[in-house]
Design a protein around this motif. Structure first.
Motif, PDB file in Angstrom:
ATOM      1  N   SER A   1       5.627  14.652 -12.741  1.00 20.31           N
ATOM      2  CA  SER A   1       4.431  14.393 -12.076  1.00 20.31           C
ATOM      3  C   SER A   1       3.096  14.656 -12.824  1.00 20.31           C
ATOM      4  CB  SER A   1       4.305  15.905 -10.787  1.00 20.31           C
ATOM      5  OG  SER A   1       4.284  17.109 -11.425  1.00 20.31           O
ATOM      6  N   ALA A   2       2.228  14.212 -12.559  1.00 17.18           N
ATOM      7  CA  ALA A   2       0.585  14.364 -12.887  1.00 17.18           C
ATOM      8  C   ALA A   2       0.466  15.794 -13.504  1.00 17.18           C
ATOM      9  CB  ALA A   2      -0.380  13.857 -12.416  1.00 17.18           C
ATOM     10  N   SER A   3       0.934  16.812 -12.596  1.00 16.84           N
ATOM     11  CA  SER A   3       0.523  18.211 -12.838  1.00 16.84           C
ATOM     12  C   SER A   3       1.393  18.995 -13.870  1.00 16.84           C
ATOM     13  CB  SER A   3       0.447  18.951 -11.407  1.00 16.84           C
ATOM     14  OG  SER A   3       1.783  18.717 -10.923  1.00 16.84           O
ATOM     15  N   THR A   4       2.549  18.250 -14.205  1.00 20.58           N
ATOM     16  CA  THR A   4       3.554  18.984 -14.971  1.00 20.58           C
ATOM     17  C   THR A   4       2.782  18.939 -16.458  1.00 20.58           C
ATOM     18  OG1 THR A   4       5.310  17.882 -14.158  1.00 20.58           O
ATOM     19  CG2 THR A   4       5.537  18.503 -16.264  1.00 20.58           C
TER      20      THR A   4
END
Length: 102
Positions: free
Chosen positions: A83-86
């Motif tokens: 995910s982009a938040s990883t």
């Protein structure tokens, strides 16, 4: 490793530095073939080695994601399906292309 049954050759080496804002590395390595080659990454700084499995900064100390193809190695700071938040890796490491022969 028992080198009586095979030989190996390090034919490319270089620094893989994700400590800054590097999005990825595309390395053109003549002679690289996933059928008889591997690409290895070894951390060069003690601070890039995760101290424990429960280390909260695990992703920033993780190994980069590697994609191999004939003549090319792509090194990304995190799994492309993450995910982009990883959080992405922030390690500085040495990369090696190694060819094996029997």
């Amino acid at each position: 490793m028992d080198t009586n049954s095979f030989t190996y050759q390090v034919f490319w080496q270089g620094v893989i530095d994700f400590s800054g804002a590097t999005p990825s590395y595309t390395l053109n390595i003549p002679g690289f073939n996933p059928a008889n080659c591997v690409f290895m990454i070894m951390p060069t700084r003690a601070q890039d080695v995760q101290s424990a499995e429960t280390d909260s900064s695990g992703n920033t100390k993780s190994y980069p994601y590697v994609i191999t193809a004939i003549g090319q190695v792509i090194v990304k700071p995190k799994n492309p399906s993450a995910s982009a938040s990883t959080l992405q890796t922030r390690i500085v490491a040495k990369g090696y292309a190694v060819r094996f022969a029997t």
